[in-house]
Design a protein around this motif. Sequence first.
Motif, PDB file in Angstrom:
ATOM      1  N   ALA A 238      65.439  40.201  93.689  1.00 34.42           N
ATOM      2  CA  ALA A 238      64.510  41.217  93.205  1.00 34.42           C
ATOM      3  C   ALA A 238      63.059  40.811  93.479  1.00 34.42           C
ATOM      4  O   ALA A 238      62.236  41.633  93.911  1.00 34.42           O
ATOM      5  CB  ALA A 238      64.723  41.447  91.710  1.00 34.42           C
ATOM      6  N   VAL A 239      62.742  39.552  93.239  1.00 35.05           N
ATOM      7  CA  VAL A 239      61.374  39.092  93.487  1.00 35.05           C
ATOM      8  C   VAL A 239      61.050  39.130  94.976  1.00 35.05           C
ATOM      9  O   VAL A 239      59.953  39.546  95.381  1.00 35.05           O
ATOM     10  CB  VAL A 239      61.180  37.679  92.902  1.00 35.05           C
ATOM     11  CG1 VAL A 239      59.866  37.065  93.394  1.00 35.05           C
ATOM     12  CG2 VAL A 239      61.201  37.724  91.376  1.00 35.05           C
TER      13      VAL A 239
ATOM     14  N   LEU B  71      55.141  50.327  89.058  1.00 29.47           N
ATOM     15  CA  LEU B  71      56.589  50.509  88.982  1.00 29.47           C
ATOM     16  C   LEU B  71      57.056  51.700  89.813  1.00 29.47           C
ATOM     17  O   LEU B  71      58.102  51.640  90.458  1.00 29.47           O
ATOM     18  CB  LEU B  71      57.010  50.704  87.523  1.00 29.47           C
ATOM     19  CG  LEU B  71      57.001  49.447  86.630  1.00 29.47           C
ATOM     20  CD1 LEU B  71      57.227  49.840  85.178  1.00 29.47           C
ATOM     21  CD2 LEU B  71      58.056  48.454  87.092  1.00 29.47           C
ATOM     22  N   ALA B  72      56.268  52.754  89.805  1.00 24.91           N
ATOM     23  CA  ALA B  72      56.660  53.961  90.544  1.00 24.91           C
ATOM     24  C   ALA B  72      56.768  53.698  92.038  1.00 24.91           C
ATOM     25  O   ALA B  72      57.511  54.391  92.745  1.00 24.91           O
ATOM     26  CB  ALA B  72      55.661  55.083  90.269  1.00 24.91           C
ATOM     27  N   GLY B  73      56.053  52.694  92.532  1.00 21.10           N
ATOM     28  CA  GLY B  73      56.073  52.390  93.958  1.00 21.10           C
ATOM     29  C   GLY B  73      57.113  51.370  94.363  1.00 21.10           C
ATOM     30  O   GLY B  73      57.220  51.033  95.556  1.00 21.10           O
ATOM     31  N   LEU B  74      57.898  50.874  93.406  1.00 21.07           N
ATOM     32  CA  LEU B  74      58.907  49.863  93.718  1.00 21.07           C
ATOM     33  C   LEU B  74      60.253  50.518  94.014  1.00 21.07           C
ATOM     34  O   LEU B  74      60.553  51.612  93.519  1.00 21.07           O
ATOM     35  CB  LEU B  74      59.065  48.906  92.535  1.00 21.07           C
ATOM     36  CG  LEU B  74      57.871  48.010  92.189  1.00 21.07           C
ATOM     37  CD1 LEU B  74      58.181  47.189  90.940  1.00 21.07           C
ATOM     38  CD2 LEU B  74      57.490  47.103  93.345  1.00 21.07           C
TER      39      LEU B  74
ATOM     40  N   ASP C  97      66.152  49.704  92.541  1.00 23.08           N
ATOM     41  CA  ASP C  97      66.872  48.558  91.987  1.00 23.08           C
ATOM     42  C   ASP C  97      65.924  47.511  91.417  1.00 23.08           C
ATOM     43  O   ASP C  97      66.194  46.904  90.378  1.00 23.08           O
ATOM     44  CB  ASP C  97      67.801  47.952  93.026  1.00 23.08           C
ATOM     45  CG  ASP C  97      67.088  47.542  94.308  1.00 23.08           C
ATOM     46  OD1 ASP C  97      65.953  48.019  94.537  1.00 23.08           O
ATOM     47  OD2 ASP C  97      67.655  46.746  95.088  1.00 23.08           O
ATOM     48  N   VAL C  98      64.779  47.322  92.074  1.00 25.22           N
ATOM     49  CA  VAL C  98      63.796  46.355  91.562  1.00 25.22           C
ATOM     50  C   VAL C  98      63.155  46.901  90.286  1.00 25.22           C
ATOM     51  O   VAL C  98      62.958  46.165  89.308  1.00 25.22           O
ATOM     52  CB  VAL C  98      62.720  46.058  92.628  1.00 25.22           C
ATOM     53  CG1 VAL C  98      61.645  45.133  92.059  1.00 25.22           C
ATOM     54  CG2 VAL C  98      63.356  45.435  93.861  1.00 25.22           C
ATOM     55  N   ARG C  99      62.825  48.195  90.298  1.00 26.09           N
ATOM     56  CA  ARG C  99      62.233  48.815  89.108  1.00 26.09           C
ATOM     57  C   ARG C  99      63.187  48.710  87.921  1.00 26.09           C
ATOM     58  O   ARG C  99      62.777  48.388  86.799  1.00 26.09           O
ATOM     59  CB  ARG C  99      61.890  50.274  89.399  1.00 26.09           C
ATOM     60  CG  ARG C  99      61.203  50.981  88.238  1.00 26.09           C
ATOM     61  CD  ARG C  99      60.619  52.315  88.649  1.00 26.09           C
ATOM     62  NE  ARG C  99      61.632  53.248  89.129  1.00 26.09           N
ATOM     63  CZ  ARG C  99      61.747  53.668  90.374  1.00 26.09           C
ATOM     64  NH1 ARG C  99      60.918  53.226  91.312  1.00 26.09           N
ATOM     65  NH2 ARG C  99      62.691  54.532  90.722  1.00 26.09           N
ATOM     66  N   ASP C 100      64.458  48.957  88.152  1.00 30.06           N
ATOM     67  CA  ASP C 100      65.435  48.873  87.066  1.00 30.06           C
ATOM     68  C   ASP C 100      65.595  47.443  86.562  1.00 30.06           C
ATOM     69  O   ASP C 100      65.950  47.229  85.389  1.00 30.06           O
ATOM     70  CB  ASP C 100      66.790  49.410  87.537  1.00 30.06           C
ATOM     71  CG  ASP C 100      66.774  50.915  87.786  1.00 30.06           C
ATOM     72  OD1 ASP C 100      65.820  51.580  87.324  1.00 30.06           O
ATOM     73  OD2 ASP C 100      67.703  51.414  88.443  1.00 30.06           O
TER      74      ASP C 100
END
Length: 524
Positions: free
Chosen positions: A491-492, A182-185, A188-191
């Motif tokens: 997002a995907v 998640l830290a590397g995304l 907006d995608v992480r959220d």
Amino acid sequence: MTIPARSPVSDCIIEAGTVLTGLDADGGMQMRHDVGIRVDRGVIAQIGPLEAVGYGQDHLPRYGSRDMIAMPGLVNAHHHFGVTPLMQGIPFAPLELWLPQFRAMRPVDTRLDTLYSAIEMLESGTTTVQHINSGLSGTPDGWMATADATLSAYGEIGMRAGFCFMIRDRNILGYDDDAEVLAGLPTDVRDWIAPKLAAAAIPISELMAFYQDLRDRWLPANGDHVRLNLAPANLHWCSDPCLQAIMDTARATGGSVHMHLLETERQRDFAYKRYGHSAVEHLKAIECLGPELTLGHGNWMSRGDLDLIADCGCTLCHNASSGLRLGSGIAPVNEMRRRGIPVSLGIDQSNIADDRDMTLEMKLVWALHCETGLFNERPDAAAVLQMATEHGARSVGFGGFTGRLVPGQQADIVLMDRRKIARPAIHPRTPIVEALLHRGGRHAIHQVFVGGRLVVDGGKVVTIDCDAVLTEIAAILERQDTPAEATARTAVETMMPHLEARLRASSLGKGQKSYRYNAMADGT
């Protein structure tokens, strides 16, 4: 909601020119010829000359004829959901780059989705299925609603079903810790995805309590047609305490366990990197191997792994089409059979034709494991049929209950029309079981019975309005994206390059060699 008991099954007499009853101890197909099968309360009560079987039974409905070949109902021992990813615009890719794209799939009503694949299964002779729900999220009310809708749909159409739900407690997005991924995304995608992961992060104790509630809710009135099982998703998705809790629950309740394992090279490498030995060795070390366990896929097992599995009494579920279409590999089925390991068959998401035709899957399995030697052992048609019937029934939890056509077992019967198999003609010396495997198929299936209940007639499901189901599904798939669906797709699409980059940077699968037919996982 109270789950009603199933309606009584139909007593009847079924005539066949040949009945394939099951394999004998030497691996030969046992057969009866020109007989009737009398069904009493869903159970095969008698097989014998039609005159004897029918004596004093003029009140019973009669089906079949001497032109029919009767075989046990087939079992799809590894199934997920109905509308396929390809139908939703997701092309095939290696497993690790394919699964994350499912998050962009449009939701389809559970009943409709279940009925869609059930229609395909029944019309190709599959009477029993292991339904592996992709995973639970949200609240227990939602979990139960999903299970109820799924099992009710199978009851509505007339299939037997094992129901389980995939359980994961780590590494949901790949082989690394989710927080790291998640830290590397992008933000907006992480959220977008973090809340979805949180909703699926259910304590294992709560899932085991739900499993017990599900058993209490469904089994008392539906024990002939339903099994409730457990499905740890895979070794890299499950911690040791998670796996041990699942196995302890299964052993305490008498449930079966179905676990994906060693589907890809990356999964094999993960186990060696994390534990210093194979995935199977790790399951042995934490006491998670046993006769209640079916291992799905097993494409990258070594001979040592198979020795352990044979000693522990596990079943393997071979998903041939899946391994080929996703480039995951070919399970060493002949090595499994040499060790006496029961092998069942699964269609996984869908088969080589993107449907759920088990008769086609059986042909692929036979051809795939002929191997290349002149005198090597290979499964004949009878062995493949046993994989798709008796061994499948054992895997789902119906072992000794269905899977053979013998008195005392359930009357799950498929009638194939010998004339359609033979068209225009076939020599009498051609073994019937070989003709059925290689020339039989959906086109030749005349009738299908589950517990003596006629569910397919003239090759078509007769228990539900199939056209109405397909029309409703088409309306769902053909409408425009909602804003939420458009957001999910974006997002995907944004997330996938990041996941791919992590896989490229990892050491998993770096030793991949040129594709070698039926190479063992230890390279020999």
